[in-house]
Scaffold this motif. Structure first.
Motif, PDB file in Angstrom:
ATOM      1  N   VAL A   8       0.838  -1.201   0.000  1.00 52.25           N
ATOM      2  CA  VAL A   8       0.000   0.000   0.000  1.00 52.25           C
ATOM      3  C   VAL A   8       0.876   1.256   0.000  1.00 52.25           C
ATOM      4  CG1 VAL A   8      -1.636   1.370   1.355  1.00 52.25           C
ATOM      5  CG2 VAL A   8      -2.018  -1.085   1.039  1.00 52.25           C
ATOM      6  N   GLU A   9       1.916   1.268   0.858  1.00 51.66           N
ATOM      7  CA  GLU A   9       2.808   2.432   0.900  1.00 51.66           C
ATOM      8  C   GLU A   9       3.497   2.640  -0.436  1.00 51.66           C
ATOM      9  OE1 GLU A   9       6.537   4.649   1.309  1.00 51.66           O
ATOM     10  OE2 GLU A   9       6.318   2.529   0.768  1.00 51.66           O
ATOM     11  N   LYS A  10       3.947   1.557  -1.071  1.00 56.41           N
ATOM     12  CA  LYS A  10       4.626   1.662  -2.369  1.00 56.41           C
ATOM     13  C   LYS A  10       3.671   2.205  -3.431  1.00 56.41           C
ATOM     14  CE  LYS A  10       7.905   0.878  -5.459  1.00 56.41           C
ATOM     15  NZ  LYS A  10       8.394  -0.492  -5.753  1.00 56.41           N
ATOM     16  N   ALA A  11       2.423   1.774  -3.382  1.00 58.37           N
ATOM     17  CA  ALA A  11       1.435   2.243  -4.363  1.00 58.37           C
ATOM     18  C   ALA A  11       1.156   3.730  -4.182  1.00 58.37           C
ATOM     19  CB  ALA A  11       0.146   1.441  -4.237  1.00 58.37           C
ATOM     20  N   VAL A  12       0.990   4.165  -2.939  1.00 56.92           N
ATOM     21  CA  VAL A  12       0.736   5.578  -2.670  1.00 56.92           C
ATOM     22  C   VAL A  12       1.945   6.417  -3.085  1.00 56.92           C
ATOM     23  CG1 VAL A  12       0.351   7.291  -0.859  1.00 56.92           C
ATOM     24  CG2 VAL A  12      -0.904   5.126  -0.809  1.00 56.92           C
ATOM     25  N   ARG A  13       3.125   5.970  -2.713  1.00 58.37           N
ATOM     26  CA  ARG A  13       4.344   6.718  -3.038  1.00 58.37           C
ATOM     27  C   ARG A  13       4.550   6.802  -4.549  1.00 58.37           C
ATOM     28  NH1 ARG A  13       9.254   4.206  -2.867  1.00 58.37           N
ATOM     29  NH2 ARG A  13       8.368   2.682  -1.411  1.00 58.37           N
ATOM     30  N   SER A  14       4.322   5.705  -5.243  1.00 60.55           N
ATOM     31  CA  SER A  14       4.499   5.702  -6.693  1.00 60.55           C
ATOM     32  C   SER A  14       3.500   6.621  -7.383  1.00 60.55           C
ATOM     33  CB  SER A  14       4.340   4.279  -7.236  1.00 60.55           C
ATOM     34  OG  SER A  14       5.331   3.417  -6.720  1.00 60.55           O
ATOM     35  N   SER A  15       2.303   6.772  -6.808  1.00 61.59           N
ATOM     36  CA  SER A  15       1.274   7.597  -7.446  1.00 61.59           C
ATOM     37  C   SER A  15       1.578   9.087  -7.367  1.00 61.59           C
ATOM     38  CB  SER A  15      -0.096   7.314  -6.819  1.00 61.59           C
ATOM     39  OG  SER A  15      -0.219   7.926  -5.546  1.00 61.59           O
ATOM     40  N   ILE A  16       2.390   9.511  -6.378  1.00 57.02           N
ATOM     41  CA  ILE A  16       2.631  10.939  -6.184  1.00 57.02           C
ATOM     42  C   ILE A  16       4.065  11.362  -6.463  1.00 57.02           C
ATOM     43  CG2 ILE A  16       0.759  11.212  -4.528  1.00 57.02           C
ATOM     44  CD1 ILE A  16       2.806  11.119  -2.270  1.00 57.02           C
ATOM     45  N   TYR A  17       4.998  10.424  -6.560  1.00 57.92           N
ATOM     46  CA  TYR A  17       6.391  10.780  -6.827  1.00 57.92           C
ATOM     47  C   TYR A  17       6.627  10.909  -8.332  1.00 57.92           C
ATOM     48  CZ  TYR A  17       8.294  10.251  -2.088  1.00 57.92           C
ATOM     49  OH  TYR A  17       8.589  10.415  -0.760  1.00 57.92           O
ATOM     50  N   GLY A  18       7.536  11.831  -8.721  1.00 58.88           N
ATOM     51  CA  GLY A  18       7.794  12.045 -10.130  1.00 58.88           C
ATOM     52  C   GLY A  18       6.536  12.553 -10.806  1.00 58.88           C
ATOM     53  N   ARG A  19       6.285  12.074 -12.008  1.00 55.47           N
ATOM     54  CA  ARG A  19       5.023  12.425 -12.675  1.00 55.47           C
ATOM     55  C   ARG A  19       3.901  11.617 -12.013  1.00 55.47           C
ATOM     56  NH1 ARG A  19       4.397  11.759 -19.068  1.00 55.47           N
ATOM     57  NH2 ARG A  19       5.267  13.866 -19.065  1.00 55.47           N
ATOM     58  N   PRO A  20       2.899  12.277 -11.427  1.00 57.11           N
ATOM     59  CA  PRO A  20       1.822  11.539 -10.755  1.00 57.11           C
ATOM     60  C   PRO A  20       1.068  10.637 -11.734  1.00 57.11           C
ATOM     61  CG  PRO A  20       1.787  13.867 -10.170  1.00 57.11           C
ATOM     62  CD  PRO A  20       2.741  13.734 -11.313  1.00 57.11           C
ATOM     63  N   GLY A  21       0.410   9.623 -11.189  1.00 54.17           N
ATOM     64  CA  GLY A  21      -0.349   8.715 -12.042  1.00 54.17           C
ATOM     65  C   GLY A  21      -1.084   7.672 -11.237  1.00 54.17           C
ATOM     66  N   ALA A  22      -1.662   6.703 -11.943  1.00 52.79           N
ATOM     67  CA  ALA A  22      -2.450   5.648 -11.307  1.00 52.79           C
ATOM     68  C   ALA A  22      -1.548   4.499 -10.858  1.00 52.79           C
ATOM     69  CB  ALA A  22      -3.501   5.137 -12.284  1.00 52.79           C
ATOM     70  N   THR A  23      -1.951   3.850  -9.760  1.00 52.24           N
ATOM     71  CA  THR A  23      -1.291   2.625  -9.310  1.00 52.24           C
ATOM     72  C   THR A  23      -2.369   1.601  -8.971  1.00 52.24           C
ATOM     73  OG1 THR A  23      -1.216   3.384  -6.997  1.00 52.24           O
ATOM     74  CG2 THR A  23       0.704   3.868  -8.381  1.00 52.24           C
ATOM     75  N   TYR A  24      -1.989   0.322  -8.977  1.00 55.10           N
ATOM     76  CA  TYR A  24      -2.971  -0.743  -8.765  1.00 55.10           C
ATOM     77  C   TYR A  24      -2.487  -1.745  -7.727  1.00 55.10           C
ATOM     78  CZ  TYR A  24      -5.937  -4.795  -9.505  1.00 55.10           C
ATOM     79  OH  TYR A  24      -6.808  -5.844  -9.303  1.00 55.10           O
ATOM     80  N   ILE A  25      -3.401  -2.108  -6.816  1.00 53.69           N
ATOM     81  CA  ILE A  25      -3.150  -3.153  -5.819  1.00 53.69           C
ATOM     82  C   ILE A  25      -4.206  -4.237  -5.995  1.00 53.69           C
ATOM     83  CG2 ILE A  25      -2.938  -3.713  -3.374  1.00 53.69           C
ATOM     84  CD1 ILE A  25      -2.448  -0.715  -2.864  1.00 53.69           C
ATOM     85  N   ASP A  26      -3.762  -5.457  -6.215  1.00 54.71           N
ATOM     86  CA  ASP A  26      -4.662  -6.594  -6.408  1.00 54.71           C
ATOM     87  C   ASP A  26      -4.805  -7.353  -5.092  1.00 54.71           C
ATOM     88  OD1 ASP A  26      -6.017  -8.129  -8.718  1.00 54.71           O
ATOM     89  OD2 ASP A  26      -4.954  -9.721  -7.637  1.00 54.71           O
ATOM     90  N   ILE A  27      -6.044  -7.590  -4.688  1.00 58.49           N
ATOM     91  CA  ILE A  27      -6.298  -8.283  -3.421  1.00 58.49           C
ATOM     92  C   ILE A  27      -7.077  -9.566  -3.701  1.00 58.49           C
ATOM     93  CG2 ILE A  27      -7.369  -8.179  -1.147  1.00 58.49           C
ATOM     94  CD1 ILE A  27      -4.996  -6.303  -1.437  1.00 58.49           C
ATOM     95  N   ALA A  28      -6.436 -10.708  -3.486  1.00 59.90           N
ATOM     96  CA  ALA A  28      -7.110 -12.001  -3.685  1.00 59.90           C
ATOM     97  C   ALA A  28      -8.252 -12.145  -2.697  1.00 59.90           C
ATOM     98  CB  ALA A  28      -6.106 -13.135  -3.520  1.00 59.90           C
ATOM     99  N   GLY A  29      -9.333 -12.766  -3.157  1.00 58.77           N
ATOM    100  CA  GLY A  29     -10.522 -12.902  -2.316  1.00 58.77           C
ATOM    101  C   GLY A  29     -10.257 -13.597  -1.001  1.00 58.77           C
ATOM    102  N   ASP A  30      -9.379 -14.611  -0.999  1.00 56.54           N
ATOM    103  CA  ASP A  30      -9.124 -15.351   0.235  1.00 56.54           C
ATOM    104  C   ASP A  30      -8.277 -14.563   1.222  1.00 56.54           C
ATOM    105  OD1 ASP A  30      -7.141 -15.892  -1.890  1.00 56.54           O
ATOM    106  OD2 ASP A  30      -6.102 -17.004  -0.307  1.00 56.54           O
ATOM    107  N   MET A  31      -7.717 -13.407   0.798  1.00 55.64           N
ATOM    108  CA  MET A  31      -6.913 -12.592   1.706  1.00 55.64           C
ATOM    109  C   MET A  31      -7.768 -11.601   2.489  1.00 55.64           C
ATOM    110  SD  MET A  31      -3.593 -11.759  -0.716  1.00 55.64           S
ATOM    111  CE  MET A  31      -2.606 -11.058   0.601  1.00 55.64           C
ATOM    112  N   VAL A  32      -8.991 -11.342   2.011  1.00 58.38           N
ATOM    113  CA  VAL A  32      -9.816 -10.290   2.616  1.00 58.38           C
ATOM    114  C   VAL A  32     -10.198 -10.630   4.047  1.00 58.38           C
ATOM    115  CG1 VAL A  32     -12.027  -9.074   2.478  1.00 58.38           C
ATOM    116  CG2 VAL A  32     -10.695  -9.490   0.392  1.00 58.38           C
ATOM    117  N   ASN A  33     -10.664 -11.854   4.274  1.00 62.02           N
ATOM    118  CA  ASN A  33     -11.127 -12.234   5.616  1.00 62.02           C
ATOM    119  C   ASN A  33     -10.143 -13.119   6.367  1.00 62.02           C
ATOM    120  OD1 ASN A  33     -13.717 -10.908   5.625  1.00 62.02           O
ATOM    121  ND2 ASN A  33     -14.375 -12.397   4.083  1.00 62.02           N
ATOM    122  N   ALA A  34      -9.023 -13.453   5.729  1.00 59.83           N
ATOM    123  CA  ALA A  34      -8.002 -14.232   6.429  1.00 59.83           C
ATOM    124  C   ALA A  34      -7.438 -13.416   7.584  1.00 59.83           C
ATOM    125  CB  ALA A  34      -6.900 -14.617   5.451  1.00 59.83           C
ATOM    126  N   LYS A  35      -7.006 -14.096   8.642  1.00 59.54           N
ATOM    127  CA  LYS A  35      -6.522 -13.413   9.840  1.00 59.54           C
ATOM    128  C   LYS A  35      -5.048 -13.719  10.079  1.00 59.54           C
ATOM    129  CE  LYS A  35     -11.002 -13.283  12.195  1.00 59.54           C
ATOM    130  NZ  LYS A  35     -11.761 -13.655  13.422  1.00 59.54           N
TER     131      LYS A  35
END
Length: 557
Positions: A132-159
């Motif tokens: 998450v930190e890398k995605a946020v940093r990449s979106s605002i450093y240098g020329r700003p732009g879009a970043t993407y984080i993929d979250i597998a369904g089994d990771m959402v409720n895993a503890k």
């Protein structure tokens, strides 16, 4: 053991990066992510179409897997092309179901690499905060732009035990760099020798919040300036040095041009003849090294933050001022006066249905100077850009570099949510062509659901570029199959778009005359509780290209 779910880790990581807003459409497998975000104190705005989410320019966009992510790619590309920071989070199929034909299985990380600066899936729950930190940093450093984080369904409720998670602090603000001093010296030398200098203010200057420095540069040097569409308002459009009304002449005859966060792409005709002089010298200020000398070799390439670089220029150029009585200023003022007279004559026509210029003239007289103007459409956006002035920076949003239609309602919602949070009295006015409104028109339900007092003005000419009147449409219907008869640019004449807003509890107005336009707009401005939509019927044969030819390139294009 203090256990935490994947959804909670995502939400907490976003909050630690100072994310305040999340826009999305929930479904399997990311419903819990939105709920966790709310629990962490992030404001969640539920939209109606994935494309509109990205057009909102929020801090975070949340979409479901497969088709949800695919629908959003256009908006992600729009953000990337316009250099806007957007963090996209997409749910995806479970990791143990990959390659099995899982529900909505799609190579999302790979697909998003074409449309973003950074695309990744956390390899484990422990790594979520770092990604998450890398995605946020990449979106605002240098020329700003879009970043993407993929979250597998089994990771959402895993503890996982919180103690085993690698938490990351908020990324620092983007570094501010200055240009090479030798390039600064060269830039000032070019300016001092210029006979016809021009400053072009791009949306990069608005994003950099460099309005104070840019204003000082313009007023110290006395150089005329021209804003790009979303550079409008960095300096007020009514500033005495603004020569937007003589755009074509300014671009063609300038011998030295200072580009402040503007790119020589299609919006500026690539910097090529016949729109520019073949001998023009470009002083280019940009934070992206790869953009320097793109299309036209820069005579002085100033790599760095716009505010910092302009301050460097000011330190050297203060003792010089371009004369206000020069032939260059006289030429520009003559063209501005001539074009203003043409615009006024078109705006004051009293025939019905109204033309574009008449409608925009009366809208401009009533709009508050501090309102945020959102605009899209072909003729509607182009003519509105010349007729509707901006007085403050970052108060105009439109289809931008990518020319994306459907951006209006999403942009307006994002702006209104921000104004609502800040308890600002500034109004958001979204001016749409009838074709453009059709792309994301259902977002009026979102506006009504959150009681966002957005004013939508649909400039309705019954088509794309131009349409036909109801009588002509009925005659065509008698001729046979409309799929072979109706011109491809036509839409249903006099469609009742205002009823879409009324259906969800907002105020809808059907407008045919100047009096109805002024009355409906004033009522909408007075109503600060709910959104409004004005369906302004104009002459379907109101063709701006006809005026363009008649005035021999007086207008913007």
């Amino acid at each position: 053991m203090d256990e935490v779910t994947g959804a909670q880790l995502i939400a907490e990581a976003l909050k630690s990066q100072n994310v305040e807003y999340m826009f999305g459409i929930v479904g399997v497998p990311i419903i819990e992510v939105a709920m966790a975000a709310q629990a962490a104190g992030i404001k969640y705005v539920g939209m109606r179409n994935e494309q509109a989410i990205y057009f909102s320019r929020p801090a975070v966009c949340l979409v479901v897997s497969g088709p949800g992510l695919i629908h959003a790619l256009g908006g992600m590309a729009n953000a990337n092309m316009n250099c806007w920071p957007v963090i996209v989070i997409g749910g995806s199929s479970d990791r143990n179901q990959e390659t099995t034909g899982a529900f909505q299985e799609f190579p999302q990380v790979e697909a998003c690499r074409l449309y973003s600066k950074f695309s990744a899936r956390p390899s484990s729950l422990e790594m979520i905060p770092a990604v998450v930190e890398k995605a946020v940093r990449s979106s605002i450093y240098g020329r700003p732009g879009a970043t993407y984080i993929d979250i597998a369904g089994d990771m959402v409720n895993a503890k996982i035990d919180r103690a085993s998670v690698r938490f990351v602090s908020c990324c620092p603000a983007p570094p501010v760099s200055q240009a090479d001093s030798r390039e600064i010296t060269q830039a000032v030398r070019l300016l001092r020798a210029a006979q016809r200098p021009l400053i072009i203010i791009g949306k990069g200057a608005a994003y950099a919040r460099a309005e104070k420095e840019v204003r000082e540069l313009v007023e110290v040097t006395g150089i005329p300036f021209l804003p790009t569409p979303m550079g409008k308002g960095v300096l007020s459009d009514d500033h005495p040095n603004c020569v937007a009304a003589a755009r074509s002449r300014a671009l063609l005859q300038a011998d030295v041009i200072v580009l402040l966060g503007a790119r020589l792409n299609w919006i500026l005709h690539f910097g090529f003849p016949p729109r520019f002089s073949p001998h023009v010298k470009i002083i280019q200020v940009d934070l992206c090294a790869e953009e320097l000398s793109n299309n036209v070799r820069a005579a002085s390439a100033l790599l760095g933050d716009i505010g910092a670089v302009v301050r460097q220029l000011l330190e050297t150029v203060r003792s010089w001022r371009f004369p206000s009585d020069s032939q260059w200023w006289l030429t520009l003022k003559e063209k501005m006066t001539a074009n203003a007279q043409i615009s006024k004559s078109l705006a004051l026509q009293s025939t019905l249905p109204m033309n574009y210029y008449t409608a925009f003239h009366h809208i401009s007289e009533l709009l508050p100077k501090d309102c945020i103007i959102v605009s899209e459409g072909a003729n509607t956006m182009d003519i509105g850009r010349t007729m509707l002035l901006n007085y403050l920076p970052r108060h105009r949003l439109d289809a931008g570099t990518f020319g994306t239609m459907g951006v209006g309602p999403g942009f307006a919602i994002a702006a209104a949510v921000l104004e609502q949070t800040q308890k600002s009295a500034q109004r958001v006015v979204c001016i749409e062509g009838d074709s453009a409104f059709g792309f994301s028109g259902m977002e009026v339900e979102t506006m009504c659901r959150y009681k966002l007092p957005i004013i939508i003005i649909v400039i309705n000419n019954n088509g794309i570029y131009s349409g036909v009147d109801p009588k002509t449409w009925k005659e065509m219907e008698k001729m046979g199959d409309m799929t072979t008869i109706a011109p491809p640019v036509t839409l249903l004449p006099e469609a009742q778009y205002e009823q879409v807003m009324s259906a969800f509890g907002g105020r809808g107005y059907l407008v045919r005359t100047v009096e109805e336009l002024r009355s409906a707009l004033q009522e909408s401005l007075d109503n600060t509780q709910m959104p409004s939509l004005l369906n302004v019927l104009i002459d379907p044969a109101s063709d701006p290209f006809k005026y363009h030819l008649a005035t021999k390139n007086n207008w913007e294009n």
